[in-house]
Write a protein that holds these residues in place. Sequence first.
Motif, mmCIF file in Angstrom:
data_model
loop_
_atom_site.group_PDB
_atom_site.id
_atom_site.type_symbol
_atom_site.label_atom_id
_atom_site.label_comp_id
_atom_site.label_asym_id
_atom_site.label_seq_id
_atom_site.Cartn_x
_atom_site.Cartn_y
_atom_site.Cartn_z
ATOM 1 N N GLY A 151 0.803 -1.229 0.000
ATOM 2 C CA GLY A 151 0.000 0.000 0.000
ATOM 3 C C GLY A 151 0.833 1.275 0.000
ATOM 4 O O GLY A 151 0.274 2.376 0.013
ATOM 5 N N HIS A 152 2.174 1.136 0.022
ATOM 6 C CA HIS A 152 3.022 2.328 0.120
ATOM 7 C C HIS A 152 4.146 2.314 -0.915
ATOM 8 O O HIS A 152 4.482 1.264 -1.456
ATOM 9 C CB HIS A 152 3.628 2.450 1.526
ATOM 10 N N SER A 153 4.714 3.475 -1.157
ATOM 11 C CA SER A 153 5.882 3.610 -2.029
ATOM 12 C C SER A 153 6.923 4.477 -1.327
ATOM 13 O O SER A 153 6.578 5.340 -0.521
ATOM 14 C CB SER A 153 5.505 4.291 -3.358
ATOM 15 N N PHE A 154 8.199 4.232 -1.673
ATOM 16 C CA PHE A 154 9.270 5.147 -1.272
ATOM 17 C C PHE A 154 9.391 6.217 -2.349
ATOM 18 O O PHE A 154 9.590 5.886 -3.521
ATOM 19 C CB PHE A 154 10.605 4.412 -1.168
ATOM 20 N N GLN A 155 9.257 7.475 -1.982
ATOM 21 C CA GLN A 155 9.387 8.533 -2.978
ATOM 22 C C GLN A 155 10.614 9.395 -2.677
ATOM 23 O O GLN A 155 10.864 9.773 -1.529
ATOM 24 C CB GLN A 155 8.125 9.409 -3.018
ATOM 25 N N LEU A 156 11.362 9.676 -3.742
ATOM 26 C CA LEU A 156 12.613 10.442 -3.620
ATOM 27 C C LEU A 156 12.357 11.919 -3.893
ATOM 28 O O LEU A 156 11.612 12.266 -4.815
ATOM 29 C CB LEU A 156 13.631 9.890 -4.620
ATOM 30 N N TRP A 157 12.985 12.772 -3.077
ATOM 31 C CA TRP A 157 12.792 14.220 -3.212
ATOM 32 C C TRP A 157 14.132 14.941 -3.243
ATOM 33 O O TRP A 157 15.080 14.521 -2.584
ATOM 34 C CB TRP A 157 11.981 14.768 -2.019
ATOM 35 N N ALA A 158 14.155 16.043 -3.998
ATOM 36 C CA ALA A 158 15.324 16.939 -3.984
ATOM 37 C C ALA A 158 14.956 18.157 -3.147
ATOM 38 O O ALA A 158 13.897 18.755 -3.344
ATOM 39 C CB ALA A 158 15.664 17.372 -5.408
ATOM 40 N N ILE A 159 15.828 18.491 -2.185
ATOM 41 C CA ILE A 159 15.568 19.652 -1.334
ATOM 42 C C ILE A 159 16.765 20.598 -1.435
ATOM 43 O O ILE A 159 17.896 20.240 -1.086
ATOM 44 C CB ILE A 159 15.347 19.239 0.136
ATOM 45 N N ALA A 160 16.522 21.778 -1.962
ATOM 46 C CA ALA A 160 17.589 22.785 -2.097
ATOM 47 C C ALA A 160 16.942 24.157 -1.967
ATOM 48 O O ALA A 160 16.613 24.793 -2.949
ATOM 49 C CB ALA A 160 18.298 22.642 -3.436
ATOM 50 N N PHE A 212 14.441 8.536 5.160
ATOM 51 C CA PHE A 212 15.878 8.517 4.864
ATOM 52 C C PHE A 212 16.278 9.871 4.282
ATOM 53 O O PHE A 212 15.472 10.501 3.579
ATOM 54 C CB PHE A 212 16.213 7.440 3.825
ATOM 55 N N GLN A 213 17.491 10.297 4.577
ATOM 56 C CA GLN A 213 17.973 11.504 3.917
ATOM 57 C C GLN A 213 19.491 11.533 3.915
ATOM 58 O O GLN A 213 20.142 10.850 4.702
ATOM 59 C CB GLN A 213 17.414 12.745 4.591
ATOM 60 N N ARG A 226 11.244 18.887 -4.445
ATOM 61 C CA ARG A 226 10.837 18.507 -5.804
ATOM 62 C C ARG A 226 10.827 16.986 -5.904
ATOM 63 O O ARG A 226 11.814 16.336 -5.535
ATOM 64 C CB ARG A 226 11.832 19.060 -6.835
ATOM 65 N N PRO A 227 9.716 16.390 -6.425
ATOM 66 C CA PRO A 227 9.674 14.927 -6.527
ATOM 67 C C PRO A 227 10.608 14.423 -7.634
ATOM 68 O O PRO A 227 10.666 15.016 -8.710
ATOM 69 C CB PRO A 227 8.208 14.644 -6.884
ATOM 70 N N LEU A 228 11.379 13.341 -7.325
ATOM 71 C CA LEU A 228 12.323 12.800 -8.310
ATOM 72 C C LEU A 228 11.919 11.410 -8.797
ATOM 73 O O LEU A 228 12.488 10.915 -9.753
ATOM 74 C CB LEU A 228 13.735 12.740 -7.724
ATOM 75 N N GLY A 229 10.961 10.776 -8.124
ATOM 76 C CA GLY A 229 10.545 9.460 -8.594
ATOM 77 C C GLY A 229 10.352 8.479 -7.452
ATOM 78 O O GLY A 229 10.654 8.786 -6.299
ATOM 79 N N LEU A 230 9.836 7.300 -7.792
ATOM 80 C CA LEU A 230 9.600 6.246 -6.800
ATOM 81 C C LEU A 230 10.767 5.274 -6.839
ATOM 82 O O LEU A 230 11.243 4.898 -7.914
ATOM 83 C CB LEU A 230 8.289 5.512 -7.109
ATOM 84 N N LEU A 231 11.230 4.868 -5.666
ATOM 85 C CA LEU A 231 12.403 4.002 -5.570
ATOM 86 C C LEU A 231 11.995 2.538 -5.457
ATOM 87 O O LEU A 231 10.959 2.221 -4.861
ATOM 88 C CB LEU A 231 13.230 4.384 -4.347
ATOM 89 N N LEU A 278 19.019 14.977 -0.521
ATOM 90 C CA LEU A 278 18.110 13.992 -1.124
ATOM 91 C C LEU A 278 17.387 13.311 0.032
ATOM 92 O O LEU A 278 18.023 12.930 1.026
ATOM 93 C CB LEU A 278 18.883 12.968 -1.947
ATOM 94 N N ALA A 279 16.065 13.188 -0.088
ATOM 95 C CA ALA A 279 15.293 12.604 1.004
ATOM 96 C C ALA A 279 14.297 11.599 0.439
ATOM 97 O O ALA A 279 13.885 11.699 -0.718
ATOM 98 C CB ALA A 279 14.572 13.697 1.784
ATOM 99 N N VAL A 280 13.929 10.623 1.269
ATOM 100 C CA VAL A 280 12.946 9.611 0.879
ATOM 101 C C VAL A 280 11.811 9.648 1.893
ATOM 102 O O VAL A 280 12.039 9.531 3.098
ATOM 103 C CB VAL A 280 13.566 8.199 0.853
ATOM 104 N N SER A 281 10.586 9.840 1.392
ATOM 105 C CA SER A 281 9.439 9.812 2.297
ATOM 106 C C SER A 281 8.577 8.597 1.986
ATOM 107 O O SER A 281 8.657 8.019 0.905
ATOM 108 C CB SER A 281 8.613 11.096 2.157
#
Lengths: 182, 235
Positions: B164-173, B226-227, B178-183, B205-208
Motif C-alpha cells: 500500500g506504500h511507495s518510497f518517494q525520492l525528493w530533492a531539497i535545495a 531517509f535523507q 521537488r519529486p524525483l521518482g519512486l524508488l 536527497l530525502a525519501v518519504s
Amino acid sequence: MPDAPFVTPELLGRVARGDRAAFAELYRLASPKLFPVALRITQRRDLAEEVLQESFVAVWNQAASYDPVKGSPLIWMTTIVRHRAIDQRRRRSNLADATAGSDEALLALVAGESDRADRGAELAALSRCLDQLEPQPRQAVLLAYVHGYTHEELAGRLATPIGTIKSWVRRSLERLKRCLDG
Amino acid sequence: MKYDDPKLRELLAGRYVLGTMPRRARARFDRLIAEDAAFCADVREWAEIFAPIDAAEAPVAPPQRVWRAIETQLGPARAPAAPARGSWFDSLWLWRGATGFAAAVAVALLVYIGVFATQETPPMPTVVAVLSDSKSGAPAWIARSGRDDQVTVSALGRQTIDAGHSFQLWAIAGGPPRPLGLLSPVPGRGIAIPSSAVPPTGGVLAVSLEPAGGSPTGQPTGPVLFQGKVFSNPL
C-alpha cells in the motif's frame, strides 16, 4: 530493541585517513561480530585469532579502497574475514570432516533465533528460499558458506562427482537470486 | 572470459561470496572489483543475501592479545593522500621560469582540457550522496553518477515496504521539495534521474513514505524515512 552501535562509512573514512582512535573504535564495534565467523570457518581458536588479526591489518591498509557501493562496512569486512578464514582452512592438510555440522544443524542455524527483528526478516527470507532448493544442493551451498568448503571437499563429503557439485552450486545460486528478487 | 555477460558476472560474484572460488581466481576477481563498479554491485548483492547467516551468530569478543598484535603491525600514522593532480601541476610550475608565464598558462590550459577530456572517457561512477535511516543512521540508499549525465539511486540493502506504500525520492535545495521518482526497495534495481535534477553540493536527497504510486499532492505527505546531503555535485 535499539540497534547495536553501527559501524558507519564515516568511521571507516576516518580509518582510511590514518585515524588510530577511529580504528580502535572500529575494532571494538566489529571484532565481536567478525570473530565468530572466523571461529566457525577455521574451527580452531588460535587460527581464528590469527585470521582476525590479519583481517584487521588488511582493513587498516585497505580502508581507502572501501566504497559504499561494496555494501555496508561490516559486510565489506566480513568478506575480508571469510576469505582469509577459508584460505587458512584450505592450508590445513587434515581437514577434520567431523567438525562440519549435519544439514539439520546448519538449517537450525539459518532458522535460528535472532534478537534483531530486521535481521530476523532477512534471515527468514533467505531461509525460505533455501528451503526451495533440493536437499543436497542446499547442503552444498550451506557447507560452502557456513564452513568454507571447497568444491573438492563438497564432492568428498556428499559423495558426488565434482562436476555435479559445481552445477548444483551454479543452479542453486541462480534459484536463490530469483527467489529473493521475486 | 566474457565479463560483460551479466549472467556470468553474477555467477562469478556468487561463487566469490560463497567462497568456493579457488584462491587465484579470487585474486583475479579482487582486481576486477577494484576496476569495475558493476562487479562491486554484484558482489554486494550476494554478500547481503548471505549476511543474515553471519549476523545470526552470537557475538564473541576476541582476547586482548589479538588487538595488541594488530597494533604492532600498523606502522606510523598516515598523512592524507596528496591530491591526484599534484604531479603534473607541479611540473608545469617548474616550466614557468623557462617558457614564460603566458606560454605556461597556454600549456596549462591545453593540459587541463586534455587531462579532463580523457578522464571523462571511462566514466567511473562517483558517489553523489548516501541516504541514511533518519532514526538509526544506518546507510540505506546510494546515489551514484554514471554514464550519460544520469544519477542512479538504489537501495544498499533490501528495504521492506508493504504493497500500500511507495518510497518517494525528493530533492531539497532551498525551496519546496521537488519529486524525483519512486524508488525500488530491491538492491540493484536503481532508478535513473538526470544529473541536473540533483541538488547542488550541500543540498539534500530525502525519501518519504507515500501512498502506493507516490504523493497525491506533489509534496511529501508521509514521514521522511531517509535523507542524505549531496556531497559531490555530478555536474
